[in-house]
Scaffold this active site. Structure first.
Site, PDB file in Angstrom:
ATOM      1  N   LYS A 305       0.914  -1.158   0.023  1.00 30.73           N
ATOM      2  CA  LYS A 305      -0.080  -0.191  -0.006  1.00 30.73           C
ATOM      3  C   LYS A 305       0.728   1.211  -0.017  1.00 30.73           C
ATOM      4  CE  LYS A 305      -4.467   0.720   2.164  1.00 30.73           C
ATOM      5  NZ  LYS A 305      -5.509   0.047   2.904  1.00 30.73           N
ATOM      6  N   GLU A 390     -19.512  -5.695   9.870  1.00 29.74           N
ATOM      7  CA  GLU A 390     -20.346  -5.001  10.816  1.00 29.74           C
ATOM      8  C   GLU A 390     -21.302  -5.763  11.640  1.00 29.74           C
ATOM      9  OE1 GLU A 390     -19.627  -3.936   7.839  1.00 29.74           O
ATOM     10  OE2 GLU A 390     -18.342  -2.391   8.105  1.00 29.74           O
ATOM     11  N   ARG A 418     -25.428  -2.741   6.979  1.00 29.60           N
ATOM     12  CA  ARG A 418     -24.935  -3.867   6.710  1.00 29.60           C
ATOM     13  C   ARG A 418     -25.483  -4.646   7.705  1.00 29.60           C
ATOM     14  NH1 ARG A 418     -20.461  -5.499   3.246  1.00 29.60           N
ATOM     15  NH2 ARG A 418     -21.194  -4.741   1.452  1.00 29.60           N
TER      16      ARG A 418
HETATM   17  C1  LIG Z   1     -18.835  -2.658   4.480  1.00 28.27           C
HETATM   18  C2  LIG Z   1     -17.739  -1.670   4.675  1.00 28.27           C
HETATM   19  N1  LIG Z   1     -17.150  -1.037   6.093  1.00 28.27           N
HETATM   20  C3  LIG Z   1     -16.194  -0.367   6.032  1.00 28.27           C
HETATM   21  C4  LIG Z   1     -15.619   0.085   4.830  1.00 28.27           C
HETATM   22  C5  LIG Z   1     -14.607   1.176   5.092  1.00 28.27           C
HETATM   23  N2  LIG Z   1     -13.170   0.639   4.278  1.00 28.27           N
HETATM   24  C6  LIG Z   1     -13.134   1.345   3.076  1.00 28.27           C
HETATM   25  S1  LIG Z   1     -11.861   0.669   2.467  1.00 28.27           S
HETATM   26  C7  LIG Z   1     -11.211  -0.439   4.059  1.00 28.27           C
HETATM   27  C8  LIG Z   1      -9.999  -1.172   3.992  1.00 28.27           C
HETATM   28  C9  LIG Z   1     -10.111  -2.170   2.802  1.00 28.27           C
HETATM   29  O1  LIG Z   1      -8.897  -2.892   2.986  1.00 28.27           O
HETATM   30  P1  LIG Z   1      -8.551  -3.821   1.651  1.00 28.27           P
HETATM   31  O2  LIG Z   1      -9.689  -4.459   1.013  1.00 28.27           O
HETATM   32  O3  LIG Z   1      -7.555  -4.771   2.055  1.00 28.27           O
HETATM   33  O4  LIG Z   1      -8.113  -2.839   0.560  1.00 28.27           O
HETATM   34  P2  LIG Z   1      -6.952  -1.847   0.477  1.00 28.27           P
HETATM   35  O5  LIG Z   1      -7.276  -0.658   0.749  1.00 28.27           O
HETATM   36  O6  LIG Z   1      -5.807  -2.488   1.333  1.00 28.27           O
HETATM   37  O7  LIG Z   1      -6.559  -2.283  -0.792  1.00 28.27           O
HETATM   38  C10 LIG Z   1     -12.417  -0.289   4.851  1.00 28.27           C
HETATM   39  C11 LIG Z   1     -12.551  -0.681   6.034  1.00 28.27           C
HETATM   40  C12 LIG Z   1     -16.429  -0.196   3.853  1.00 28.27           C
HETATM   41  N3  LIG Z   1     -15.810   0.388   2.646  1.00 28.27           N
HETATM   42  N4  LIG Z   1     -17.304  -0.956   3.739  1.00 28.27           N
HETATM   43 MG   LIG Z   2      -5.440  -4.501   1.901  1.00 29.25          MG
END
Ligand SMILES: Cc1ncc(C[n+]2csc(CCOP(=O)(O)OP(=O)(O)O)c2C)c(N)n1
Ligand SMILES: [Mg+2]
Length: 649
Positions: A305, A390, A418
């Site tokens: 990242k 959630e 959710r």
């Molecule tokens: C249901 C839900 N809960 C919380 C979020 C907030 N959120 C957005 S991106 C993220 C982290 C995503 O991590 P990952 O899937 O590993 O993607 P990366 O950013 O590392 O590429 C979170 C918790 C969301 N988008 N959807």
């Molecule tokens: Mg990730």
């Protein structure tokens, strides 16, 4: 300089850092004033670009995927360099999800070279990491990123046939891609469907449900690209994350990985910054997916990242998961950041936790954005990150409550959607003492339709036994948190994004609520019932009317505890000539609508009661724009509220 993180983040400090000069900068310096969380990442894998002494010459961004496929493979490192530079420049100007996008530059190039979007759809999970995809599908400049009328920060079907899913809620991509694949097969069409899902999103239940289903679908042509950067915002939690770490470390025997054992074809791990390896791996994934005897395919890709931008890569909190506009020269700010609702919530929760050892806090992969970092630092054993889950957070809280604890689940308002069933049938039906705090409630702005927190009040009004506070300012938030924690049954404390407004003291405190303007003892022309943080606008609108209509008695009342509706509030409202309700949620379904229904139920032909109008957002999906512009367009700014008041006088 300080950075106001993109839309959904808090104001934080960042430190000096160079713009990338060709290829990734390598730095492990800690720049951020926010202390790292206790699960700091270990330094990432080896960085092949650091070995090359001279960066490749930049290559212009091709006009579309056909032009990308026509490039010689030798030109791709130069194109990756251009894409990274532009990502940094564009995010410096507009803010956005810089860290995730820097990590998927090479991966997105490889995907668009192997798979023929849009016929072979590429579904980006969550969609915050689709900037590079946009740049390669005729949106090289990300024109007006996240601004009204400009490029959305997420995939957007209105922008391009290459954008498939615009729902920014995590973990649905595998099911979407598998559904598209099934539809293609039913229609006798060729080709594969691709889901790109992060290691964080794979902690979400619907992602795991989809894997379970895909593993048993022989003949499926779905490729799941697992973009494993070891992080959500913070390092990803749970047993699968540990298993992915073991796979990365080569500690799992061939064929003994979780995915193969389930019935999927597992390929990887592949270095997601190695273009040649990615080209070979995506081609192999296609071959495996097209095998009629096999089920779905998992292509495990490891990325970093923030790759290529030292300030992001070395950041311990979230690797610049999301940033506000920032200075390219890395200048430090001289002013401290203003106190946000999130920070204040964090302080209030910590204070409650200090005075009551039963209090535990839960978060769905967002401990820092919701303000829980101080509590995590002081009492790590009482702060739980359950992953992007959630539903799990609420049911775990139900169990904790049944076991004698006082759980508080801190979410963003939009993500409560959710877990509505858990709220209704696990918490409320069982009367469990769980407090849910909802940050970013109401219109949020830059992140578009799926990120507005405008459904929670409508959902909350349907839940028997639920208590809800929508504090109008920080002082009310401070009071609401301990009160909610001491209230039996489920409770919600909801508040908006951004900086806490100036305090708005009550003129008079009545059993019906706090009077903020007007004379509640005299006959009331309009009772303006203001739920939550639009109260300052309500008072300003009432004052504006008072200047032009001096005789009119407009009483602005904050019910403070908005649900369940108090009888005293209904009594006061029944005596007014007209009632106007105001909330930062759906007008037709919220607290105001509930109040109107209750007043209508009291009415008789001889005593029809007051006229009731409800102000809130319309029942529609609201595109990205600045919060204030959206509020104005919805009639929720001072002139809009004043217009509504005049219509009732
Ligand atoms: C249901 C839900 N809960 C919380 C979020 C907030 N959120 C957005 S991106 C993220 C982290 C995503 O991590 P990952 O899937 O590993 O993607 P990366 O950013 O590392 O590429 C979170 C918790 C969301 N988008 N959807
Ligand atoms: Mg990730």
């Amino acid at each position: 300089m300080f950075r106001v993180a993109a839309g959904q983040d808090d104001v934080r400090w960042a430190g000096p850092d160079p713009v990338p000069e060709g290829g990734p900068c390598v730095s492990t310096t800690e720049h951020r004033a926010v202390a790292p969380t206790r699960r700091d990442p270990v330094p990432g894998p080896s960085r092949p670009e650091a070995d090359s002494p001279r960066p490749p010459a930049e290559v212009p961004i091709p006009s579309d995927p056909d032009a990308l496929r026509a490039l010689d493979a030798a030109e791709l490192p130069g194109l990756a360099r251009t894409l990274r530079r532009r990502l940094v420049e564009i995010c410096a100007e507009h803010g956005g999800h810089l860290g995730p996008n820097l990590g998927v530059v090479e991966l997105t190039l490889a995907l668009h070279r192997e798979f023929r979007s849009p016929d072979e759809p590429i579904v980006f999970d969550t969609g915050h990491q689709a900037y590079v995809h946009k740049m390669l599908t005729a949106r090289a400049e990300l024109q007006g990123l996240r601004r009204e009328g400009g490029t959305s920060g997420y995939p957007d079907r209105g922008e391009s046939p290459h954008d498939v899913v615009e729902n920014s809620h995590a973990s649905g991509s595998i099911a979407w891609a598998h559904g598209l694949d099934r539809a293609h097969r039913l229609a006798g069409e060729q080709g594969v469907a691709v889901a790109v899902i992060g290691d964080g999103a794979l902690t979400g239940g619907v992602g795991l449900e989809a894997l379970n289903e895909l593993a048993a679908d022989r003949g499926a042509r779905t490729v799941v690209v697992l973009n494993d950067n070891t992080r959500s915002y913070a390092p990803t939690v749970g047993g699968i994350a540990h298993h992915l770490a073991a796979l990365r470390a080569g500690e799992v025997l061939p064929g003994q990985d979780l995915f193969t054992l389930l019935g999927l074809s597992y390929l990887g791990p592949v270095d997601g910054h190695d273009l040649d390896a990615l080209a070979a791996a995506t081609a192999a994934a296609r071959t495996a997916a097209e095998d009629p005897d096999s089920a779905g395919v998992i292509l495990h890709v490891t990325t970093r990242k923030g790759a290529g931008f030292a300030r992001a890569e070395s950041d311990a909190v979230d690797h610049w998961h999301a940033t506000g506009p920032f200075s390219l020269d890395g200048e430090e700010a001289t002013k401290p950041a203003a106190r946000t609702w999130s920070a204040r919530l964090g302080e209030a929760v910590l204070a409650s936790a200090r005075s009551d050892e039963r209090v535990v806090a839960l978060s769905a992969a967002m401990i820092d954005p919701v303000g829980l970092t101080p509590m995590q630092q002081e009492m790590p054993e009482r702060v739980l990150d359950v992953g992007i889950a959630e539903q799990l957070a609420l049911d775990t809280a139900a169990g904790l409550s049944a076991g004698g604890r006082r759980p508080l689940v801190a979410l963003y308002a939009t993500f409560l959607n959710r877990a509505h069933d858990q709220l209704l049938l696990d918490l409320a039906l069982h009367g469990e003492d769980v407090t849910i705090t909802l940050d970013r409630a109401g219109v949020t702005g830059d992140d578009g339709p799926s990120h507005h927190g405008i459904w929670d009040l409508a959902l909350a009004t349907q839940v028997p036994g639920l208590t809800l506070w929508a504090p109008r300012d920080g002082a009310r938030l401070d009071e609401a948190v301990p009160t909610a924690l001491g209230t039996p049954g489920p409770s919600i404390v909801r508040f908006p994004k951004g900086v806490c407004p100036a305090e708005l003291p009550a003129l008079v405190q009545l059993p019906a609520g706090d009077v903020l303007a007007g004379d509640a003892e005299a006959p009331i022309d309009v009772l303006l019932v203001s739920v939550g943080a639009l109260a300052d606008r309500a008072v300003a609108a009432a004052e504006e009317i008072a200047r032009t209509r001096p005789g009119a008695n407009i009483v602005v009342l904050d019910p403070v505890r908005a649900l369940p509706l108090r009888e005293e509030l209904l009594d006061l409202a029944a005596g007014a000539r007209a009632v106007l309700t105001l909330e930062d949620g759906l007008a037709e379904r919220g607290v105001g609508a509930a109040l109107g229904t209750r007043l209508a139920a009291r009415a008789t032909p001889s005593a029809p009661g007051p006229v009731v109008h409800c102000l809130g957002v319309h029942l529609e999906f609201i595109a990205h724009a600045k919060r204030d512009a959206i509020l104005a367009a919805q009639g929720l700014d001072v002139p809009g509220i004043a217009r509504s008041l005049r219509a009732l006088l």
